[in-house]
Design a protein around this motif. Structure first.
Motif, PDB file in Angstrom:
ATOM      1  N   GLN A 270      28.261  42.982  28.239  1.00 32.75           N
ATOM      2  CA  GLN A 270      28.467  43.474  29.587  1.00 32.75           C
ATOM      3  C   GLN A 270      27.253  44.305  29.951  1.00 32.75           C
ATOM      4  O   GLN A 270      26.546  44.802  29.077  1.00 32.75           O
ATOM      5  CB  GLN A 270      29.747  44.317  29.695  1.00 32.75           C
TER       6      GLN A 270
ATOM      7  N   ASP B  28      30.204  28.332  30.110  1.00 29.31           N
ATOM      8  CA  ASP B  28      30.602  29.449  30.969  1.00 29.31           C
ATOM      9  C   ASP B  28      30.442  29.060  32.441  1.00 29.31           C
ATOM     10  O   ASP B  28      29.449  28.474  32.817  1.00 29.31           O
ATOM     11  CB  ASP B  28      29.716  30.662  30.639  1.00 29.31           C
TER      12      ASP B  28
ATOM     13  N   SER C 161      39.812  45.444  33.966  1.00 30.27           N
ATOM     14  CA  SER C 161      39.113  44.865  32.818  1.00 30.27           C
ATOM     15  C   SER C 161      40.074  44.585  31.673  1.00 30.27           C
ATOM     16  O   SER C 161      39.882  43.646  30.896  1.00 30.27           O
ATOM     17  CB  SER C 161      37.994  45.796  32.343  1.00 30.27           C
TER      18      SER C 161
ATOM     19  N   ILE D 281      41.764  41.231  32.431  1.00 30.96           N
ATOM     20  CA  ILE D 281      40.856  40.110  32.182  1.00 30.96           C
ATOM     21  C   ILE D 281      40.780  39.845  30.688  1.00 30.96           C
ATOM     22  O   ILE D 281      40.860  38.696  30.227  1.00 30.96           O
ATOM     23  CB  ILE D 281      39.462  40.402  32.759  1.00 30.96           C
TER      24      ILE D 281
ATOM     25  N   ILE E 118      36.764  36.516  39.985  1.00 30.29           N
ATOM     26  CA  ILE E 118      37.785  37.441  39.528  1.00 30.29           C
ATOM     27  C   ILE E 118      38.333  38.154  40.755  1.00 30.29           C
ATOM     28  O   ILE E 118      37.585  38.760  41.518  1.00 30.29           O
ATOM     29  CB  ILE E 118      37.223  38.471  38.538  1.00 30.29           C
TER      30      ILE E 118
ATOM     31  N   TRP F 113      41.814  35.481  37.265  1.00 31.00           N
ATOM     32  CA  TRP F 113      40.717  34.523  37.427  1.00 31.00           C
ATOM     33  C   TRP F 113      41.208  33.451  38.379  1.00 31.00           C
ATOM     34  O   TRP F 113      42.203  32.769  38.124  1.00 31.00           O
ATOM     35  CB  TRP F 113      40.319  33.917  36.092  1.00 31.00           C
TER      36      TRP F 113
ATOM     37  N   THR G 209      33.276  35.439  27.083  1.00 31.32           N
ATOM     38  CA  THR G 209      32.390  36.020  28.099  1.00 31.32           C
ATOM     39  C   THR G 209      33.091  37.069  28.965  1.00 31.32           C
ATOM     40  O   THR G 209      32.885  37.125  30.181  1.00 31.32           O
ATOM     41  CB  THR G 209      31.803  34.907  28.987  1.00 31.32           C
ATOM     42  N   TRP G 210      33.868  37.917  28.355  1.00 32.88           N
ATOM     43  CA  TRP G 210      34.612  38.956  29.059  1.00 32.88           C
ATOM     44  C   TRP G 210      33.682  39.865  29.860  1.00 32.88           C
ATOM     45  O   TRP G 210      33.879  40.085  31.051  1.00 32.88           O
ATOM     46  CB  TRP G 210      35.418  39.760  28.035  1.00 32.88           C
TER      47      TRP G 210
ATOM     48  N   LYS H   1      32.025  38.659  33.169  1.00 33.47           N
ATOM     49  CA  LYS H   1      32.923  38.482  34.308  1.00 33.47           C
ATOM     50  C   LYS H   1      33.189  39.795  35.036  1.00 33.47           C
ATOM     51  O   LYS H   1      33.809  39.811  36.101  1.00 33.47           O
ATOM     52  CB  LYS H   1      34.236  37.858  33.829  1.00 33.47           C
TER      53      LYS H   1
END
Length: 327
Positions: free
Chosen positions: A243, A327, A299, A302, A2, A13, A276-277, A280
């Protein structure tokens, strides 16, 4: 990786291209491929804050920035689409922030109830349904949170008594094009309350026990089946993974990680894709409250790019079951 730019709109990304090692040209006595070349030393490299254009050509599309900039011709696939996020304050914040950036209209049903964002430029609808984790009975909810939180607490009851009526009021009772669910931090709270309430405070286990995770997997399994029963087995469905939280008292990090493993196990069993925020964002720890909530910033971009990327897959014939989901 990122790429966190100076401005939040530059967050992207970015893949690492398969390219040769950077070389210094015209170096006398060099032994590189050209005879007069060698590998660049770190001290010789020119550091740039922007990613090179030829690399960005291979990067994930900046969908949210396009929408913010009004490049609607690139985003016709979003027109008339609807997304539902079933989760917590993290989903509410993400939807609200995307709405702010796109100058959409966000209507809240109450902080711990949900809300709807409408982006009029594309007639795009993003709803967030707030759930209190996997609490399994209304009596347990009453004893645990009933003094402070809106009722009902059990997800199935909230669907019929809260979410569907609210969606009907907004004229949105249609099958969504994509649903993303999550349940982690409220489960952590409910499991902790139950352990104390049931006099299990003497348990010395690091984190949660295997039995507690068995209960959690059972509830996640039932929730997924109920969502599919409501909208059909062909519904494009994802699970938003964890997260990291900032604090780690009382095994807080370990417990969230265990809950996340529980969710991933059920998702794999039932063929639910992973959003899968949060993973990352590891290392980017600017929070609202010193623990887990991200403020408007990188964020948000993303999240927006991932949201529209997976929506594009969901509505593209034959693409939802395609490869490259790991992932």
């Amino acid at each position: 990786m990122i790429h966190f730019g100076i401005n939040r709109t530059e967050t992207r990304w970015v893949p690492f291209p398969k390219s040769p090692i950077p070389l210094a040209e015209g170096i006398e006595g060099g032994d590189g491929p050209g005879g007069g070349e060698r590998e660049l030393l770190l001290s010789e490299m020119e550091l740039e804050e922007k990613v090179a254009e030829d690399v960005l050509e291979r990067a994930g599309p900046p969908y949210l920035r396009w929408l913010v900039d009004g490049q609607l011709e690139r985003l016709e696939f979003l027109r008339g689409r609807s997304i539902v996020l079933i989760g917590s304050s993290h989903d509410r914040n993400n939807v609200d922030q995307v709405c702010q950036e796109t100058k959409g209209n966000y209507v809240s049903w109450g902080g711990h109830t949900g809300g709807v964002c409408t982006v009029p430029q594309l007639n795009l609808t993003i709803a967030n349904w707030f759930r209190y984790g996997m609490v399994d009975t209304e009596q347990a909810f009453e004893d645990w949170r009933g003094k402070w939180e809106s009722k009902p607490g059990v997800f199935a009851n909230r669907v019929t008594e809260v979410f569907i009526p609210k969606m009907a009021e907004a004229g949105l009772l249609r099958k969504p094009d994509l649903v993303i669910m999550a349940s982690l931090f409220w489960d952590d709270s409910f499991l902790g309350w139950n352990r104390g309430n049931a006099n299990f405070t003497s348990v010395q286990q690091h984190g949660w026990t295997f039995q507690e995770m068995s209960w959690h997997r059972s509830r996640v399994h039932s929730t997924i089946l109920s969502i599919r029963q409501h909208w059909g087995n062909d519904l494009p469905l994802m699970f938003r993974t964890r997260q990291l939280r900032k604090r780690d008292d009382h095994w807080s990090l370990l417990k969230i990680f265990q809950l996340d493993q529980s969710c991933r196990a059920v998702a794999k069993e039932l063929d639910v894709k992973l959003f899968t925020w949060g993973g990352k964002l590891e290392g980017f720890s600017e929070y609202y409250d010193g623990d887990q909530h991200f403020s408007l910033g990188p964020s948000t971009y993303i999240f927006g790019d991932m949201l529209f990327f997976y929506l594009h897959r969901a509505i593209t014939e034959g693409c939802w079951g395609c490869h490259q989901w790991d992932d």
